[in-house]
Motif scaffolding. Structure first.
Motif, PDB file in Angstrom:
ATOM      1  N   LEU A 277       0.868  -1.259  -0.095  1.00  0.00           N
ATOM      2  CA  LEU A 277      -0.171   0.013   0.153  1.00  0.00           C
ATOM      3  C   LEU A 277       1.163   1.221  -0.041  1.00  0.00           C
ATOM      4  O   LEU A 277       2.001   1.297   0.520  1.00  0.00           O
ATOM      5  CB  LEU A 277      -0.972  -0.227   1.044  1.00  0.00           C
ATOM      6  CG  LEU A 277      -2.051  -1.069   1.355  1.00  0.00           C
ATOM      7  CD1 LEU A 277      -2.698  -1.091   2.583  1.00  0.00           C
ATOM      8  CD2 LEU A 277      -3.167  -0.493   0.087  1.00  0.00           C
ATOM      9  N   PRO A 278       0.300   2.232  -0.690  1.00  0.00           N
ATOM     10  CA  PRO A 278       0.939   3.468  -0.546  1.00  0.00           C
ATOM     11  C   PRO A 278       1.117   4.017   0.610  1.00  0.00           C
ATOM     12  O   PRO A 278       0.499   3.869   1.618  1.00  0.00           O
ATOM     13  CB  PRO A 278       0.412   4.489  -1.656  1.00  0.00           C
ATOM     14  CG  PRO A 278      -0.938   3.880  -1.734  1.00  0.00           C
ATOM     15  CD  PRO A 278      -0.887   2.433  -1.617  1.00  0.00           C
ATOM     16  N   LYS A 279       1.972   5.390   1.076  1.00  0.00           N
ATOM     17  CA  LYS A 279       2.014   5.904   2.379  1.00  0.00           C
ATOM     18  C   LYS A 279       0.735   6.488   2.861  1.00  0.00           C
ATOM     19  O   LYS A 279       0.396   6.673   4.047  1.00  0.00           O
ATOM     20  CB  LYS A 279       3.326   6.903   2.242  1.00  0.00           C
ATOM     21  CG  LYS A 279       4.444   6.116   2.326  1.00  0.00           C
ATOM     22  CD  LYS A 279       5.771   7.095   2.491  1.00  0.00           C
ATOM     23  CE  LYS A 279       6.744   6.342   2.403  1.00  0.00           C
ATOM     24  NZ  LYS A 279       8.066   6.337   3.154  1.00  0.00           N
TER      25      LYS A 279
ATOM     26  N   GLY B 222      -5.189   2.168  -3.707  1.00  0.00           N
ATOM     27  CA  GLY B 222      -3.746   1.994  -4.451  1.00  0.00           C
ATOM     28  C   GLY B 222      -3.975   0.809  -5.644  1.00  0.00           C
ATOM     29  O   GLY B 222      -4.785   0.797  -6.294  1.00  0.00           O
ATOM     30  N   LYS B 223      -2.958   0.220  -5.339  1.00  0.00           N
ATOM     31  CA  LYS B 223      -2.813  -1.164  -6.344  1.00  0.00           C
ATOM     32  C   LYS B 223      -3.386  -2.348  -5.963  1.00  0.00           C
ATOM     33  O   LYS B 223      -3.749  -3.573  -6.520  1.00  0.00           O
ATOM     34  CB  LYS B 223      -1.440  -1.477  -6.838  1.00  0.00           C
ATOM     35  CG  LYS B 223      -0.934  -0.465  -7.635  1.00  0.00           C
ATOM     36  CD  LYS B 223       0.490  -0.717  -8.219  1.00  0.00           C
ATOM     37  CE  LYS B 223       1.159   0.587  -8.918  1.00  0.00           C
ATOM     38  NZ  LYS B 223       2.213   0.136  -9.357  1.00  0.00           N
ATOM     39  N   LEU B 224      -3.796  -2.271  -4.773  1.00  0.00           N
ATOM     40  CA  LEU B 224      -4.513  -3.610  -4.058  1.00  0.00           C
ATOM     41  C   LEU B 224      -6.045  -3.429  -3.950  1.00  0.00           C
ATOM     42  O   LEU B 224      -6.690  -2.230  -3.982  1.00  0.00           O
ATOM     43  CB  LEU B 224      -3.958  -3.584  -2.576  1.00  0.00           C
ATOM     44  CG  LEU B 224      -2.576  -3.905  -2.274  1.00  0.00           C
ATOM     45  CD1 LEU B 224      -2.258  -3.912  -0.931  1.00  0.00           C
ATOM     46  CD2 LEU B 224      -2.177  -5.296  -3.256  1.00  0.00           C
ATOM     47  N   VAL B 225      -6.611  -4.440  -4.084  1.00  0.00           N
ATOM     48  CA  VAL B 225      -8.186  -4.666  -4.270  1.00  0.00           C
ATOM     49  C   VAL B 225      -8.702  -5.484  -2.827  1.00  0.00           C
ATOM     50  O   VAL B 225      -8.018  -6.620  -2.846  1.00  0.00           O
ATOM     51  CB  VAL B 225      -8.901  -5.417  -5.569  1.00  0.00           C
ATOM     52  CG1 VAL B 225     -10.054  -5.226  -5.411  1.00  0.00           C
ATOM     53  CG2 VAL B 225      -8.178  -4.178  -6.587  1.00  0.00           C
ATOM     54  N   PHE B 226      -9.640  -4.975  -2.182  1.00  0.00           N
ATOM     55  CA  PHE B 226      -9.980  -5.881  -1.205  1.00  0.00           C
ATOM     56  C   PHE B 226     -11.562  -6.054  -1.048  1.00  0.00           C
ATOM     57  O   PHE B 226     -12.313  -5.289  -1.738  1.00  0.00           O
ATOM     58  CB  PHE B 226      -9.947  -5.020   0.220  1.00  0.00           C
ATOM     59  CG  PHE B 226      -8.418  -4.777   0.682  1.00  0.00           C
ATOM     60  CD1 PHE B 226      -7.550  -5.622   1.299  1.00  0.00           C
ATOM     61  CD2 PHE B 226      -7.820  -3.370   0.227  1.00  0.00           C
ATOM     62  CE1 PHE B 226      -6.452  -5.383   1.388  1.00  0.00           C
ATOM     63  CE2 PHE B 226      -6.767  -3.030   0.522  1.00  0.00           C
ATOM     64  CZ  PHE B 226      -5.888  -4.004   1.128  1.00  0.00           C
TER      65      PHE B 226
END
Length: 178
Positions: free
Chosen positions: A2-4, A26-30
């Motif tokens: 994850l980004p800051k 960001g680039k993650l998906v939940f």
């Protein structure tokens, strides 16, 4: 990774499952839960729909005795006490506002026996300006097991919330799209 810090969380319905969705950080998906009424551009009080909207995170509430992650964030977080409620009566002067319990009009109790509001972030849906009947208590909170539907909120697992909280601020927007 994850980004800051996260400026936007994008939420969309899961194909074929209107009351479940995906939250992109960001680039993650939940995975996430949505309202039992799916996503609606015409949100109304009691329809169970998640608003099709961009909603800023204003602040949050947490149960310090059950969710330690509530202290690890840049958001203004208030511990939930026994006297905290949220008014849901469109005709009441405190509609879609926190209230002190006991309260004369119908309200949601924020100190719940389940864990849904152990971490609960207030989204700016129908806060300013506030329109009677447009929906109240649209939160970003913890999900029930199995990501069962909400009453119109966006909900994630406690693990996902704990990962996201340190990256959220009052500048973060939850964008619900189709």
């Amino acid at each position: 990774m994850l980004p800051k810090g996260l400026a936007v969380l994008t939420v969309r319905a899961r194909p074929g499952h209107a009351s479940q969705g995906f939250l992109q950080a960001g680039k993650l998906v939940f995975p996430c839960a949505l309202g039992h009424g799916g996503i609606s551009a015409a949100k109304r009080e009691g329809d169970g729909a998640t608003p099709l909207a961009s909603m800023r995170i204003l602040s949050g509430y947490f149960r310090g005795d059950r969710f330690a992650g509530g202290r690890r964030t840049r958001l203004a977080m208030t511990p939930i006490g026994r006297d905290l409620g949220w008014c849901e009566v469109p005709g009441d002067r405190n509609y879609n506002r926190p209230v002190k319990i006991p309260y004369g009009a119908s309200h949601e109790r924020m100190l719940r026996t389940d864990d849904l509001y152990d971490a609960c972030l207030v989204l700016d849906w129908n806060i300013v300006p506030r329109r009677r009947g447009r929906g109240s208590a649209i939160f970003f909170h913890l999900a029930r097991p199995g990501l069962t539907p909400t009453q119109g909120c966006v909900a994630v697992t406690a693990r996902t919330m704990a990962r996201l909280l340190p990256l959220l601020s009052e500048r973060t927007v939850v964008r619900v799209v189709r």
